[in-house]
Design an enzyme around this catalytic site. Structure first.
Site, PDB file in Angstrom:
ATOM      1  N   HIS A   1       0.833  -1.204   0.000  1.00  0.00           N
ATOM      2  CA  HIS A   1       0.000   0.000   0.000  1.00  0.00           C
ATOM      3  C   HIS A   1       0.874   1.262   0.000  1.00  0.00           C
ATOM      4  CE1 HIS A   1      -3.745   2.246   1.132  1.00  0.00           C
ATOM      5  NE2 HIS A   1      -2.860   3.056   1.705  1.00  0.00           N
ATOM      6  N   GLU A   2       1.806   1.349   0.948  1.00  0.00           N
ATOM      7  CA  GLU A   2       2.650   2.548   1.029  1.00  0.00           C
ATOM      8  C   GLU A   2       3.534   2.684  -0.211  1.00  0.00           C
ATOM      9  OE1 GLU A   2       2.026   4.772   3.179  1.00  0.00           O
ATOM     10  OE2 GLU A   2       0.764   3.545   4.493  1.00  0.00           O
TER      11      GLU A   2
ATOM     12  N   HIS B   1       1.735   4.571  -2.872  1.00  0.00           N
ATOM     13  CA  HIS B   1       1.878   6.027  -2.686  1.00  0.00           C
ATOM     14  C   HIS B   1       3.261   6.494  -3.185  1.00  0.00           C
ATOM     15  CE1 HIS B   1      -1.778   6.893  -0.477  1.00  0.00           C
ATOM     16  NE2 HIS B   1      -1.519   6.037   0.470  1.00  0.00           N
TER      17      HIS B   1
ATOM     18  N   GLU C   1      -4.706   8.036  -3.012  1.00  0.00           N
ATOM     19  CA  GLU C   1      -5.181   6.771  -2.444  1.00  0.00           C
ATOM     20  C   GLU C   1      -5.471   5.758  -3.567  1.00  0.00           C
ATOM     21  OE1 GLU C   1      -4.950   6.409   0.700  1.00  0.00           O
ATOM     22  OE2 GLU C   1      -6.085   4.590   1.145  1.00  0.00           O
TER      23      GLU C   1
END
Lengths: 494, 494
Positions: free
Chosen positions: B262-263, B266, B292
């Site tokens: 997830h990170e 980003h 997001e």
């Protein structure tokens, strides 16, 4: 608000910006991936300009003059004097000269990085000539502003109030003493068996734990600082968050631990600065020779003493599973107190180190005065090495290309190393006289008595007094070479 | 110099200060010892004031007006529009309101940290009332400046140009779809054997290596970023030096690896922003829902797909020496696609997550509008949970005290999570249609085809276009819930 209160607020803000810069510079050395370099350089340049802008504000001299007319106590007056000192340095140098120095310094340093491995002094010479011309210009304008000689004006950035006339006298004393002393030490050493290098390999992971144990013994507070790794070890950060770095050589844990002890000495000084003066100029460490005295007290006076090595030898043996002759206290003393003529300053022991420094001091004074042309530097360097140490470098990589200082624009810095070594000897002798249990405590790996004395007599003084006055109050006399010579005589011929 | 060039120089400087701040904030979370907190808070406050000062300069609106009269290309005009947007936000809020918000936010956050573990909403209520009153004041002045409703004015900080009327329509569609869909998914899931948790312990040191392998597969460039550890994982830094953090739970490597994925989503967005616009507002990421969408494309669309899990299962088995039923692709799919009614947003799966967000969005709209009093929040929360998810929190720790956002002053942020999830589904569907090999490549742990499409269609657009226009060009239509619903149907009932 009084003019002095207004100045305090401005210098507090400047200190916050400089604290941010300290974190960014630590990060660059210890954490930053290579791809972040350009953006980081911009960030640093912007913050440096903002910090400089606080000193360069047109209303600053008026505020300082108004504050000087206010009723202030002695400490506030000292703080105001530090403000004026910072302002004089900043205001003396025109902005275009600041920019030219930064540009020429960066170019020269880059040329030096390429020239050094090839021992090619000729390649860096034109860059260094350009840089030196600008440094001499800087020295001239600062000399005018400070009312001192050009060399002393440069020295003043690193050692506020330092005077080459005084250094000359102390260095002359040392230079007369050292060559004969060195012969005696080497003769004595030659008559004994050579120390055994510690055998085996020393995994970085084990070293990381071991040096932290040593730092904790020294009084380093890990809730107020970190130890990390970088190519060139340093002590950075701010007093409440000191950032040390080291590097781990898996073939040599012995040199490594003394590197950490050295940097921890710097760190303990920063950490011991008085809480009530955080963010104000009077709360800063008091010049480079006192700073170096703190690292050398820890590394040379305490760290390489028989007392401390009695504690350290079994600690290292336990960490690395060592046993046998190489791991005895006797061998640790022989390793830690080994003396050798060499070409490289940063590898020198405490007996030969001053010769490296005196050489550089004499040469840089001559170059700033215009008495030595840069093209003649390599020959002058080699002549000086022969006279002072009895060795001649095989090429300039081992000679005048070894140190970054001149190529980076740092002229007037070198003498502070040996002033620091002598200050350390004088402080340590006074501390031991005042607190007899220091030596026994070191034998138990307990630095508290030593650190307590340094906190009270040096750290807490910050920049509230001039360095010579701190030393006089702590030791009862001004700096001279006597304690250093006595220390060397006791350790190496005792 | 033209007014626009002058503005570019000023915003470049602001960006450098913000880049420095990003490093300081990363350091605070991942590196700083506790004793550095006060000094760091001062550094951050000083740099934030300096960055704000660039926007608050009295000549800025004149420069913007002058630049608007200059002949500029479309990209420069977009950049200028972003400058105006930043200026409008900064200029709308009086300095004393900024200071009051910061103070009330800090006090409320501290009260919340104490109240949450005790489920004591009453203890934080007076702080939250004070903070909400100030947030409503901020919303009112920004609404006036932007010409939108107060809620939309807050939303605009996170999602420039975002409109609650559009969100209402999309969320109504979702809210009508999800409860019945959830029942169907849970029924289908109940008919199958429960997934087996990965057995054993997962040493942090092994996880560190494993997640770096996954990040490298995703295209993370370790010469332009770092992965470290912090209590609350985040993605910070700057595009050329992205700083990710995670934390390692030695009892659960499975959740951990998806957190890192997830990170990294980003991070890849930041890293993919166009080089030519570094330091300019048009070069920034385009709002929180698109941000997001990038983390959720990687975590939800790609990361939890059967294709990618086919590659991931043996990678994890190898790293941890796993074997047997729990380590099969089939079990990885069951684990990664497990759906469950729960109380906690950050632990929710992609089917139930929108219900958590829709609840918060409805409540914060009502509170900003003055239609819901804070003292009635716990009951309204619990009613909403019953309606949307069919569960009622046992106490406020599991209810309205769980998220920091409101207590920290971040109102108008919540909808971007689910807008991001829908945007991710719409982008991923378009990417797969345009580049059919994306799925096969994911099966080999190769993100290049997916990342290449995102680079060209999202990352390189930065803020040169409005978010809806980026999405329209990339997918052929504006945002709606269709792709998200189709994705859920295919994955969970397919």
């Amino acid at each position: 608000m009084s003019a002095y209160s207004e100045l305090k607020a401005r210098f507090h803000k400047r200190s916050a910006i400089e604290g941010a810069l300290a974190t960014l510079q630590w990060d660059r050395a210890a954490m930053m991936p290579t791809g972040g370099a350009d953006a980081r350089a911009e960030q640093v340049a912007v913050l440096e300009t903002l910090a400089h802008g606080i000193l360069a504000a047109p209303e600053l001299p008026g505020l300082i003059a108004a504050a000087e007319a206010e009723a202030l106590g002695a400490d506030d007056r000292a703080n105001l004097e530090e403000m004026r000192h910072a302002w004089v340095h900043a205001a003396a140098v025109p902005e275009d000269l600041v920019a030219a120095l930064a540009k020429a310094g960066a170019a020269c340093e880059m040329a030096w990085r390429a020239a050094r491995p090839k021992a090619d002094f000729a390649a860096v010479l034109p860059h260094l000539e350009k840089l030196l011309a600008l440094v001499r210009e800087e020295a001239a304008v600062k000399a005018e502003a400070l009312g001192v000689s050009p060399y002393d004006a440069l020295l003043d950035s690193y050692e506020p109030g330092g005077k080459s006339a005084e250094i000359d006298a102390i260095f002359a004393d040392l230079a007369a003493f050292l060559p004969g002393f060195l012969d005696d030490v080497l003769a004595r050493q030659a008559a004994r068996p050579a120390p055994l290098p510690l055998p085996g390999r020393f995994p970085a992971e084990v070293q990381r734990g071991m040096v932290r144990r040593v730092m904790a013994a020294m009084g380093f507070e890990f809730d107020h600082g970190r130890l990390d790794e970088s190519a060139h070890p340093f002590c950075g950060g701010i007093p409440d968050d000191v950032r040390l770095t080291t590097r781990y050589d898996e073939s040599d844990a012995f040199t490594g631990v003394f590197g950490v002890i050295h940097e921890t000495g710097h760190a303990l000084y920063e950490r011991g600065l008085p809480l009530g003066w955080r963010g104000q100029p009077a709360g800063n460490a008091r010049g480079m020779s006192l700073h170096e005295s703190q690292s050398l007290t820890m590394e040379m006076q305490a760290g390489r003493s028989r007392a401390f090595l009695t504690w350290l030898a079994p600690v290292l043996a336990e960490a690395f599973g060592g046993g046998g002759e190489a791991w005895t206290v006797e061998n640790f003393v022989a390793l830690a107190q080994k003396v050798e003529r060499g070409f490289i300053r940063v590898e020198a022991d405490e007996v030969t180190y001053p010769a490296h420094v005196i050489l550089r001091y004499r040469l840089e004074r001559a170059m700033i005065a215009g008495d030595l042309a840069l093209r003649d530097l390599p020959a002058a360097w080699n002549d000086g090495m022969r006279d002072l140490l009895g060795v001649v470098p095989p090429d300039d990589r081992w000679g005048c290309l070894q140190d970054i200082h001149w190529y980076d624009g740092a002229w007037g810095y070198f003498p502070t190393y040996t002033l620091g070594a002598m200050t350390a000897a004088q402080l340590f002798a006074a501390a031991r006289a005042a607190v007899p249990e220091i030596e026994d405590a070191l034998g138990r790996g307990d630095f508290r008595p030593l650190l307590g004395w340094m906190r009270a007599n040096v750290h807490e003084k910050a920049s509230l007094l001039p360095a010579p006055e701190i030393l006089r109050r702590a030791t009862g006399k001004p700096l001279d070479a006597a304690a250093f010579k006595a220390h060397l005589a006791a350790r190496y011929l005792g």
